[in-house]
Design a protein around this motif. Structure first.
Motif, short mmCIF file in Angstrom:
data_model
loop_
_atom_site.label_atom_id
_atom_site.label_comp_id
_atom_site.label_asym_id
_atom_site.label_seq_id
_atom_site.Cartn_x
_atom_site.Cartn_y
_atom_site.Cartn_z
N ALA A 146 0.70 -0.99 -0.03
CA ALA A 146 -0.03 -0.05 -0.06
C ALA A 146 0.69 1.31 0.12
N LEU A 147 2.07 1.25 -0.70
CA LEU A 147 2.89 2.28 -0.60
C LEU A 147 2.27 3.28 -1.65
N GLY A 148 2.41 4.54 -1.32
CA GLY A 148 1.92 5.76 -2.21
C GLY A 148 2.87 6.01 -3.33
N LYS A 208 2.65 8.40 -6.60
CA LYS A 208 1.82 9.27 -7.30
C LYS A 208 0.19 9.05 -7.07
N GLY A 209 -0.07 8.94 -5.97
CA GLY A 209 -1.51 8.74 -5.28
C GLY A 209 -1.67 7.29 -4.49
N MET A 210 -2.43 7.07 -3.96
CA MET A 210 -2.85 5.72 -3.17
C MET A 210 -2.93 4.31 -3.86
N HIS A 211 -2.45 3.50 -3.14
CA HIS A 211 -2.54 2.18 -3.75
C HIS A 211 -2.73 1.18 -3.00
N GLY A 212 -3.23 0.06 -3.31
CA GLY A 212 -3.44 -1.15 -2.33
C GLY A 212 -2.37 -2.17 -2.21
N ILE A 213 -2.68 -3.06 -1.67
CA ILE A 213 -1.52 -4.04 -1.19
C ILE A 213 -0.37 -4.29 -2.21
N GLU A 214 -0.61 -4.40 -3.53
CA GLU A 214 0.22 -4.82 -4.83
C GLU A 214 1.31 -3.55 -4.68
N SER A 215 1.15 -2.47 -4.29
CA SER A 215 2.02 -1.54 -4.25
C SER A 215 3.23 -1.60 -3.11
N THR A 216 4.48 -2.12 -3.78
CA THR A 216 5.73 -1.99 -2.65
C THR A 216 6.90 -1.71 -3.26
N GLN A 217 7.99 -1.82 -2.70
CA GLN A 217 9.27 -1.27 -3.08
C GLN A 217 10.29 -2.24 -2.79
N ASP A 258 1.67 0.48 4.54
CA ASP A 258 1.78 1.83 4.82
C ASP A 258 0.12 2.48 5.03
N GLU A 259 0.08 3.39 5.87
CA GLU A 259 -1.23 3.65 6.48
C GLU A 259 -1.84 4.92 5.67
N GLY A 260 -1.27 5.22 4.65
CA GLY A 260 -1.75 6.23 3.82
C GLY A 260 -2.60 5.35 2.74
N GLY A 261 -2.27 3.91 2.61
CA GLY A 261 -3.12 3.28 1.66
C GLY A 261 -4.08 2.15 2.45
N LEU A 262 -3.94 2.24 3.81
CA LEU A 262 -4.52 1.27 4.59
C LEU A 262 -6.18 1.25 4.25
N PRO A 263 -6.78 2.07 3.99
CA PRO A 263 -8.18 2.28 3.73
C PRO A 263 -8.52 1.46 2.41
N LEU A 264 -7.51 1.68 1.42
CA LEU A 264 -7.79 0.85 0.16
C LEU A 264 -7.65 -0.71 0.48
N VAL A 265 -6.87 -1.06 1.39
CA VAL A 265 -6.55 -2.40 1.76
C VAL A 265 -7.77 -3.04 2.38
N LYS A 266 -8.12 -2.38 3.56
CA LYS A 266 -9.26 -2.79 4.20
C LYS A 266 -10.52 -3.06 3.32
N TYR A 288 1.16 -5.11 10.44
CA TYR A 288 1.67 -3.81 11.32
C TYR A 288 1.48 -2.54 10.43
N GLY A 289 1.18 -1.54 11.20
CA GLY A 289 1.09 -0.27 10.33
C GLY A 289 2.32 0.65 10.39
N LEU A 290 2.91 1.35 9.35
CA LEU A 290 3.65 2.12 9.17
C LEU A 290 3.19 3.77 8.58
N LEU A 291 3.96 4.50 9.33
CA LEU A 291 3.47 6.06 8.91
C LEU A 291 3.93 6.25 7.38
N PRO A 292 2.95 6.73 6.62
CA PRO A 292 3.36 7.17 5.12
C PRO A 292 4.48 8.30 5.10
N TYR A 293 5.52 8.32 4.61
CA TYR A 293 6.78 9.21 4.54
C TYR A 293 7.14 9.86 3.27
N ASN A 294 6.28 9.33 2.27
CA ASN A 294 6.45 9.89 0.80
C ASN A 294 5.37 10.85 0.53
#
Length: 374
Positions: A219-221, A223-232, A274-282, A304-310
């Motif tokens: 759920a990493l941001g 250029k916008g929010m994404h779900g579980i598939e967005s990673t790094q 990433d809690e920025g995208g957590l709503p999409l994951v839920k 576990y949740g991480l704070l979005p930093y980007n």
């Protein structure tokens, strides 16, 4: 005789008082004569190799394009800002420098729209009369063109490839400090970031690979929010603690969109969201609970949740805080002395002089275990 003696004592006492007063005035003279550092012209080399002549110390500055303003605030540059991009006039939750200095930024003149693909406004830049323009991620042509149009020195800065513990970040911070007369603060910032990097590495470098849980962040941001598939790949908070990121086996660095089946095949021991995208994951969990329940981390309660930093490039402060929390989760013994919430506020206080963790908790949830079905 007694009267003469008394007169002599009075005379010498008066003379002594004059000497004391004169001495005291002399001791204050250097303070009265002390002057501010004289302005002088120097030539600096910016992050794209341009030689730029600037007058130092610069008393009025601006930052344009993603992340420039953040690095200026890191070296106590808020008091020298002559203007601000429109994107930072507005409240920007999660962009920590904006949260910390919202009142100050909101009162400044607008120097352009801002944003990664925006064009600067030369006329507005000239109106606020900065001594220097710090431009992030500009190439030589853009910087030269803006400098020609405004007649104001343009100094390019950068976050480099890693954005957190990166030599380009250190060079940029020190360059800002040199130009603004805040060299001491700049060195303190660089030392602090490097010390965090060393501490995180020292705590985890000796852990054998077979003793490390496998880990994934979703759920990493980007250029916008994404779900579980967005990673790094090479995800900084994992890299900082020598974590076993399953995505690294792909050899890809930076943002990656994976197939859901790939996550099932990796089946990591621990998943961070990433809690920025957590709503999409839920939301996605409600649509397809079977997929999530097939993941070991979800079944075992290791999400576990991480704070979005980007956010308009990297909030280095939040990335450091995330690194300590991830370390606490993955290697509790090595981080037993760390309270992640207190550590986060220690980091925020260093960079901005004020705590921000509680506000981040209000916005995103903070450092905690996550139940996707709730």
């Amino acid at each position: 005789m007694k009267n003469i003696s008394l007169k002599l004592r009075v005379f010498f006492a008066a003379l002594l008082s004059i000497v004391i007063i004169t001495t005291a005035c002399s001791s204050k003279a250097p303070v009265q004569q002390k002057q501010e550092t004289k302005a002088q012209k120097i030539t600096v080399t910016d992050l794209v190799g341009r030689q730029v002549e600037v007058t130092v110390p610069a008393n009025k500055v601006v930052g344009i394009w993603p992340g420039a303003l953040r690095l200026i605030t890191y070296v106590d540059g808020v008091k020298k800002l002559a203007g601000v991009e429109n994107i930072d006039i507005k409240p920007a939750d999660g962009r920590t420098y904006n949260m910390a200095y919202r009142d100050e930024l909101s009162k400044l003149p607008v120097i352009g729209q801002g944003g990664p693909d925006s064009a600067p406004d030369p006329e507005k830049l000239v109106e606020v009369k900065p001594d220097v323009i710090f431009a992030a991620y500009a190439d030589k042509a853009k910087a030269d063109d803006l400098q020609t149009k405004t007649g104001i020195p343009v100094v390019v800065i950068s976050y480099g490839k890693l954005a957190t513990f990166d030599e380009d970040v250190y060079k940029s911070i020190n360059l800002i400090g040199k130009i603004t007369g805040e060299e001491t603060r700049a060195h303190e910032v660089v030392d602090y970031i490097k010390n965090c990097q060393k501490d995180l590495n020292d705590r985890t470098k000796g852990i054998p690979n077979d003793k490390k849980p496998t880990v994934y962040v979703g759920a990493l941001g980007m250029k916008g929010m994404h779900g579980i598939e967005s990673t790094q790949g090479n995800y900084p908070p994992f890299k900082n603690i020598n974590a076993k990121n399953v995505v690294d086996e792909t050899g890809q660095k930076g943002s990656v969109m994976i197939d859901r089946e790939k996550l099932l095949s990796w089946n990591p021991d621990v998943i961070f969201i990433d809690e920025g995208g957590l709503p999409l994951v839920k939301q996605d969990y409600q649509k397809d609970p079977k997929f999530y329940q097939s993941l070991k981390a979800v079944k075992d309660g290791h999400v576990y949740g991480l704070l979005p930093y980007n956010n308009y490039t990297t909030n280095i402060d939040t990335a450091i805080a995330d690194s300590y929390y991830a370390g606490k989760v993955l290697y509790p013994e090595q981080f037993k002395d760390i309270d992640p919430a207190k550590k986060a506020d220690e980091v925020y206080k260093f960079f901005y002089g004020k705590p921000l963790y509680d506000k981040m908790v209000e916005l995103y949830g903070g450092f905690k275990q996550i139940t996707l079905g709730s």
